[in-house]
Design a protein around this motif. Structure first.
Motif, PDB file in Angstrom:
ATOM      1  N   ALA A  84       1.206  -1.019  -0.044  1.00 44.17           N
ATOM      2  CA  ALA A  84       0.075  -0.044   0.040  1.00 44.17           C
ATOM      3  C   ALA A  84       1.078   1.203   0.092  1.00 44.17           C
ATOM      4  N   THR A  86       0.254   4.550   0.939  1.00 44.98           N
ATOM      5  CA  THR A  86      -1.643   5.159   1.512  1.00 44.98           C
ATOM      6  C   THR A  86      -1.470   6.691   0.877  1.00 44.98           C
ATOM      7  N   ARG A  89      -3.310   6.928  -1.938  1.00 48.61           N
ATOM      8  CA  ARG A  89      -4.285   5.674  -1.741  1.00 48.61           C
ATOM      9  C   ARG A  89      -4.291   4.589  -2.845  1.00 48.61           C
ATOM     10  N   TRP A 120      -9.683   3.831  -2.378  1.00 54.81           N
ATOM     11  CA  TRP A 120      -8.814   3.740  -2.650  1.00 54.81           C
ATOM     12  C   TRP A 120      -8.478   2.186  -3.631  1.00 54.81           C
TER      13      TRP A 120
END
Length: 148
Positions: A84, A86, A89, A120
């Motif tokens: 991931a 962040t 996203r 996401w």
């Protein structure tokens, strides 16, 4: 006049036997404090970080320490995603042969739709492509997140 110097100092650790709880394992806490994932999902993510597949390891070696930062085996709700970013996203899933078997394709679609509904973007990469050229996959990923 400030009487702070007369107060007894607070202990650095709890006065219980053993070390303080790890993140997400605090007494009475139902969800991880940073990602909102239930404790069993956080535990599963920790296990998966220590037992990554070969394509995951090869890709992680290429993106680890680069900017923007990627996290490996990242818990989101009841799910653990392979990687991931962040800041962008963006979630990255490395799909091996097991993703094509049985009802896994339908489960993957449902999972992806749920994650996209949470804001996401999900990028699925076949494991065979990562095994063939992990550095090219990593370069493409880093370029994608830096363009956003």
């Amino acid at each position: 006049m400030n009487d702070d110097h007369n107060e007894t100092p607070r202990p650095l650790h709890r006065s219980s036997s053993g070390p303080p709880p790890r993140s997400g394992e605090d007494r009475g806490r139902l969800r991880h404090r940073t990602v909102g994932a239930p404790a069993p999902t956080v535990k599963r993510a920790r296990y998966m970080r220590k037992n990554m597949t070969l394509p995951e390891v090869l890709l992680w070696q290429q993106i680890k320490g680069k900017k923007p930062k990627f996290r490996k085996q990242y818990p989101i709700g009841d799910y653990v995603v392979d990687f991931a970013c962040t800041a962008a996203r963006l979630l990255v899933e490395i799909d091996g042969k097991a993703h094509d078997m049985g009802d896994n394709p339908q489960r993957d679609i449902a999972r992806q739709q749920l994650l996209e509904a949470k804001g996401w973007s999900v990028l699925r990469i076949p494991a065979s492509e990562v095994l063939a050229d992990p550095s090219a996959i990593a370069e493409g990923l880093l370029r994608k997140v830096s363009d956003q």
